[in-house]
Design a protein around this motif. Structure first.
Motif, PDB file in Angstrom:
ATOM      1  N   ALA A  52      -2.548  28.029  10.964  1.00  0.00           N
ATOM      2  CA  ALA A  52      -2.994  26.639  10.915  1.00  0.00           C
ATOM      3  C   ALA A  52      -3.290  26.109  12.307  1.00  0.00           C
ATOM      4  O   ALA A  52      -2.786  26.631  13.314  1.00  0.00           O
ATOM      5  CB  ALA A  52      -1.932  25.766  10.245  1.00  0.00           C
ATOM      6  N   ILE A  53      -4.101  25.053  12.344  1.00  0.00           N
ATOM      7  CA  ILE A  53      -4.347  24.319  13.577  1.00  0.00           C
ATOM      8  C   ILE A  53      -4.354  22.835  13.252  1.00  0.00           C
ATOM      9  O   ILE A  53      -4.945  22.403  12.257  1.00  0.00           O
ATOM     10  CB  ILE A  53      -5.676  24.748  14.257  1.00  0.00           C
ATOM     11  N   GLN A  56      -5.467  16.927  17.879  1.00  0.00           N
ATOM     12  CA  GLN A  56      -4.937  15.656  18.359  1.00  0.00           C
ATOM     13  C   GLN A  56      -5.510  14.492  17.548  1.00  0.00           C
ATOM     14  O   GLN A  56      -4.888  13.443  17.424  1.00  0.00           O
ATOM     15  CB  GLN A  56      -5.266  15.517  19.850  1.00  0.00           C
ATOM     16  N   THR A  57      -6.680  14.698  16.951  1.00  0.00           N
ATOM     17  CA  THR A  57      -7.322  13.670  16.123  1.00  0.00           C
ATOM     18  C   THR A  57      -6.697  13.547  14.736  1.00  0.00           C
ATOM     19  O   THR A  57      -7.035  12.637  13.980  1.00  0.00           O
ATOM     20  CB  THR A  57      -8.817  13.998  15.968  1.00  0.00           C
ATOM     21  N   GLY A  58      -5.788  14.495  14.389  1.00  0.00           N
ATOM     22  CA  GLY A  58      -5.165  14.476  13.069  1.00  0.00           C
ATOM     23  C   GLY A  58      -5.817  15.403  12.076  1.00  0.00           C
ATOM     24  O   GLY A  58      -5.345  15.544  10.939  1.00  0.00           O
ATOM     25  N   GLU A  59      -6.909  16.047  12.481  1.00  0.00           N
ATOM     26  CA  GLU A  59      -7.567  16.997  11.587  1.00  0.00           C
ATOM     27  C   GLU A  59      -6.737  18.280  11.472  1.00  0.00           C
ATOM     28  O   GLU A  59      -6.025  18.653  12.404  1.00  0.00           O
ATOM     29  CB  GLU A  59      -8.971  17.310  12.107  1.00  0.00           C
ATOM     30  N   TYR A  60      -6.866  18.944  10.337  1.00  0.00           N
ATOM     31  CA  TYR A  60      -6.022  20.114  10.039  1.00  0.00           C
ATOM     32  C   TYR A  60      -6.828  21.151   9.269  1.00  0.00           C
ATOM     33  O   TYR A  60      -7.591  20.815   8.355  1.00  0.00           O
ATOM     34  CB  TYR A  60      -4.809  19.670   9.212  1.00  0.00           C
ATOM     35  N   ILE A  61      -6.659  22.410   9.662  1.00  0.00           N
ATOM     36  CA  ILE A  61      -7.220  23.534   8.906  1.00  0.00           C
ATOM     37  C   ILE A  61      -6.128  24.600   8.799  1.00  0.00           C
ATOM     38  O   ILE A  61      -5.506  24.956   9.816  1.00  0.00           O
ATOM     39  CB  ILE A  61      -8.462  24.134   9.585  1.00  0.00           C
ATOM     40  N   GLY A  62      -5.891  25.096   7.602  1.00  0.00           N
ATOM     41  CA  GLY A  62      -4.866  26.110   7.403  1.00  0.00           C
ATOM     42  C   GLY A  62      -5.280  27.135   6.374  1.00  0.00           C
ATOM     43  O   GLY A  62      -6.118  26.858   5.499  1.00  0.00           O
ATOM     44  N   VAL A  63      -4.719  28.318   6.491  1.00  0.00           N
ATOM     45  CA  VAL A  63      -4.969  29.392   5.533  1.00  0.00           C
ATOM     46  C   VAL A  63      -3.618  29.966   5.120  1.00  0.00           C
ATOM     47  O   VAL A  63      -2.787  30.285   5.979  1.00  0.00           O
ATOM     48  CB  VAL A  63      -5.847  30.509   6.140  1.00  0.00           C
ATOM     49  N   ARG A  64      -3.385  30.090   3.818  1.00  0.00           N
ATOM     50  CA  ARG A  64      -2.118  30.641   3.330  1.00  0.00           C
ATOM     51  C   ARG A  64      -2.353  31.377   2.026  1.00  0.00           C
ATOM     52  O   ARG A  64      -3.436  31.297   1.428  1.00  0.00           O
ATOM     53  CB  ARG A  64      -1.080  29.530   3.134  1.00  0.00           C
ATOM     54  N   LEU A 101       4.624  17.492  11.311  1.00  0.00           N
ATOM     55  CA  LEU A 101       5.219  18.822  11.147  1.00  0.00           C
ATOM     56  C   LEU A 101       6.114  19.134  12.339  1.00  0.00           C
ATOM     57  O   LEU A 101       5.752  18.847  13.492  1.00  0.00           O
ATOM     58  CB  LEU A 101       4.120  19.880  11.020  1.00  0.00           C
ATOM     59  N   PRO A 102       7.307  19.708  12.121  1.00  0.00           N
ATOM     60  CA  PRO A 102       8.262  19.949  13.217  1.00  0.00           C
ATOM     61  C   PRO A 102       7.681  20.767  14.357  1.00  0.00           C
ATOM     62  O   PRO A 102       7.914  20.452  15.535  1.00  0.00           O
ATOM     63  CB  PRO A 102       9.414  20.684  12.517  1.00  0.00           C
ATOM     64  N   TRP A 103       6.925  21.827  14.049  1.00  0.00           N
ATOM     65  CA  TRP A 103       6.402  22.666  15.115  1.00  0.00           C
ATOM     66  C   TRP A 103       5.347  21.941  15.946  1.00  0.00           C
ATOM     67  O   TRP A 103       5.201  22.205  17.139  1.00  0.00           O
ATOM     68  CB  TRP A 103       5.843  23.974  14.558  1.00  0.00           C
ATOM     69  N   TYR A 104       4.609  21.016  15.331  1.00  0.00           N
ATOM     70  CA  TYR A 104       3.619  20.235  16.084  1.00  0.00           C
ATOM     71  C   TYR A 104       4.322  19.310  17.075  1.00  0.00           C
ATOM     72  O   TYR A 104       3.947  19.233  18.261  1.00  0.00           O
ATOM     73  CB  TYR A 104       2.759  19.429  15.120  1.00  0.00           C
ATOM     74  N   LYS A 105       5.351  18.633  16.611  1.00  0.00           N
ATOM     75  CA  LYS A 105       6.078  17.710  17.488  1.00  0.00           C
ATOM     76  C   LYS A 105       6.809  18.458  18.600  1.00  0.00           C
ATOM     77  O   LYS A 105       6.854  17.989  19.743  1.00  0.00           O
ATOM     78  CB  LYS A 105       7.054  16.873  16.658  1.00  0.00           C
ATOM     79  N   THR A 106       7.360  19.636  18.273  1.00  0.00           N
ATOM     80  CA  THR A 106       8.044  20.427  19.297  1.00  0.00           C
ATOM     81  C   THR A 106       7.072  20.899  20.366  1.00  0.00           C
ATOM     82  O   THR A 106       7.383  20.874  21.564  1.00  0.00           O
ATOM     83  CB  THR A 106       8.746  21.638  18.658  1.00  0.00           C
ATOM     84  N   ALA A 107       5.883  21.339  19.946  1.00  0.00           N
ATOM     85  CA  ALA A 107       4.875  21.811  20.904  1.00  0.00           C
ATOM     86  C   ALA A 107       4.479  20.709  21.875  1.00  0.00           C
ATOM     87  O   ALA A 107       4.278  20.959  23.077  1.00  0.00           O
ATOM     88  CB  ALA A 107       3.655  22.332  20.161  1.00  0.00           C
ATOM     89  N   ILE A 108       4.375  19.467  21.389  1.00  0.00           N
ATOM     90  CA  ILE A 108       4.034  18.345  22.258  1.00  0.00           C
ATOM     91  C   ILE A 108       5.160  18.078  23.252  1.00  0.00           C
ATOM     92  O   ILE A 108       4.921  17.758  24.422  1.00  0.00           O
ATOM     93  CB  ILE A 108       3.750  17.089  21.411  1.00  0.00           C
ATOM     94  N   GLU A 109       6.403  18.239  22.796  1.00  0.00           N
ATOM     95  CA  GLU A 109       7.554  17.958  23.662  1.00  0.00           C
ATOM     96  C   GLU A 109       7.714  18.993  24.773  1.00  0.00           C
ATOM     97  O   GLU A 109       7.987  18.645  25.921  1.00  0.00           O
ATOM     98  CB  GLU A 109       8.828  17.908  22.820  1.00  0.00           C
ATOM     99  N   THR A 113       1.412  29.926  13.456  1.00  0.00           N
ATOM    100  CA  THR A 113       1.493  30.911  12.388  1.00  0.00           C
ATOM    101  C   THR A 113       2.945  31.056  11.987  1.00  0.00           C
ATOM    102  O   THR A 113       3.847  30.794  12.790  1.00  0.00           O
ATOM    103  CB  THR A 113       0.901  32.269  12.807  1.00  0.00           C
ATOM    104  N   GLU A 114       3.172  31.450  10.756  1.00  0.00           N
ATOM    105  CA  GLU A 114       4.531  31.557  10.237  1.00  0.00           C
ATOM    106  C   GLU A 114       4.840  32.983   9.800  1.00  0.00           C
ATOM    107  O   GLU A 114       3.972  33.682   9.284  1.00  0.00           O
ATOM    108  CB  GLU A 114       4.729  30.622   9.036  1.00  0.00           C
ATOM    109  N   MET A 115       6.093  33.376  10.021  1.00  0.00           N
ATOM    110  CA  MET A 115       6.593  34.633   9.475  1.00  0.00           C
ATOM    111  C   MET A 115       7.752  34.305   8.545  1.00  0.00           C
ATOM    112  O   MET A 115       8.656  33.547   8.898  1.00  0.00           O
ATOM    113  CB  MET A 115       7.078  35.564  10.580  1.00  0.00           C
TER     114      MET A 115
END
Length: 267
Positions: A16-17, A20-28, A74-82, A118-120
Motif C-alpha cells: 500500500a501507499i 500526504q494528500t490522503g489518497e490511498y492505493i493498496g493491493v491485497r 493507520l498506525p504505520w503511517y503515523k509512526t513513519a511520520i514520527e 507492506t505486511e507480513m
C-alpha cells in the motif's frame, strides 16, 4: 506495480501507499486468494473502493465501498511520520497478527510525500519455525518481543478465532516468565546470548536466548528450548563412544606391547 509484486511474493500482503494528500492505493489477497485492489482518490469521493481483479490486474467487480475512509490514521503511517525513517510496526494482539514494514517518501527538497508499506503475516514465521530440525528432536523454537509477547513459535496450533496471545503456548509463556524473573522484569536487559535451565512440567528444560536487532527497529529475542533428557542422550552416546574407543586403544597398546616384548627377549 503493486499488483505484480503481490503475484510474486504471496507471503507479503497487502502492499500500500498513503499520500500526504490522503489518497490511498493498496493491493491485497482475500480468503479465496484473489487479488483485490483498493483505491481512494479524487474519483472515489473520499470513499475506499475495493475491486476484484483478473489475472492481468483489470478491475472486474466492485466488492466494497467504505465511506469516509481515512488511511492517515493507520498506525504505520503515523509512526513513519514520527520517526522520519524506514522501520517496522507490529501487531501481536489481534487475530490478524502482522508485521508491517514502512518507508516514508520525500522529494529532493525534503518535503514529505507519503508512506509506502507492506505486511507480513506472522503465522508465516511460525510455519518456517515448524520446519526446523530441532522440532524432530523434541525441541521448540520461538520468538519473543521485548515485552514478552510471543511473535512466532514452532509448536503452537492457533485456531482461526485466536492469536498467540490467547493460544495455549505453555512452554513459551513459561520461558518468557522465567526470563522476566531472571532479568528483574526487563527483557531489554538481554543484550547477549544466555543459556539457562529450568523445570517445566517436572521436566528439566535447557534453553538459549539470543537477542536480534536490526537498524530499522526490529528488536526480538530468539529462544531455543531442548528437554535436558534429549541433550543428555547425546552426551551419553558420546561418552560411551569415548569409553569404547579408549578400551580399543588400550587393547591395541597391550597387544603391541606383548609383541614388542617377545621380539626384544628373543636371542
Amino acid at each position: 506495480h503493486f499488483w505484480s509484486q503481490n503475484q510474486q511474493y504471496q507471503t507479503v500482503h497487502p502492499l500500500a501507499i498513503v499520500l500526504q494528500t490522503g489518497e490511498y492505493i493498496g493491493v491485497r489477497r482475500n480468503d479465496k486468494n484473489t487479488i483485490l485492489i483498493e483505491i481512494l482518490d479524487k474519483t472515489t469521493n473520499g470513499n475506499l473502493q475495493t475491486w476484484e481483479t483478473d489475472d492481468q490486474g483489470t478491475h472486474l467487480k466492485l466488492r466494497a465501498n467504505t465511506l469516509n475512509y481515512d488511511p492517515q490514521v493507520l498506525p504505520w503511517y503515523k509512526t513513519a511520520i514520527e520517526v522520519h525513517k524506514p522501520g517496522w510496526s507490529a501487531n501481536f494482539k489481534g487475530r490478524d497478527q502482522v508485521l508491517v514494514a514502512f518507508y516514508p517518501l520525500y522529494d529532493k527538497q525534503g518535503n514529505f510525500l507519503g508512506v509506502i508499506s507492506t505486511e507480513m503475516i506472522l503465522p508465516e514465521i511460525s510455519h518456517f519455525l515448524k520446519n526446523l530440525t530441532i522440532r524432530q528432536k523434541g525441541g521448540q523454537t520461538f520468538i519473543l518481543d521485548r515485552d514478552g509477547e510471543i511473535v512466532a513459535t514452532s509448536t503452537a496450533e492457533v485456531s482461526e478465532n485466536e492469536s498467540l496471545t490467547t493460544a495455549k503456548v505453555r512452554l513459551p509463556r513459561a520461558t518468557a516468565n522465567y526470563l522476566k524473573q531472571r532479568f528483574n522484569n526487563s527483557l531489554q536487559a538481554i543484550t547477549k546470548s544466555h543459556q539457562f535451565n529450568f523445570a517445566f512440567n517436572e521436566t528439566q528444560q535447557m534453553f538459549q536466548v539470543t537477542p536480534y536487532k536490526d537498524s530499522r527497529g526490529l528488536n526480538w529475542l530468539i529462544v531455543v528450548v531442548v528437554p535436558a533428557v534429549t541433550f543428555m542422550e547425546r552426551i551419553h552416546v558420546n561418552r560411551d563412544f569415548t569409553i569404547l574407543l579408549s578400551l580399543v586403544t588400550l587393547l591395541v597398546a597391550i597387544i603391541l606391547g606383548m609383541f614388542t616384548s617377545q621380539w626384544i627377549i628373543q636371542p
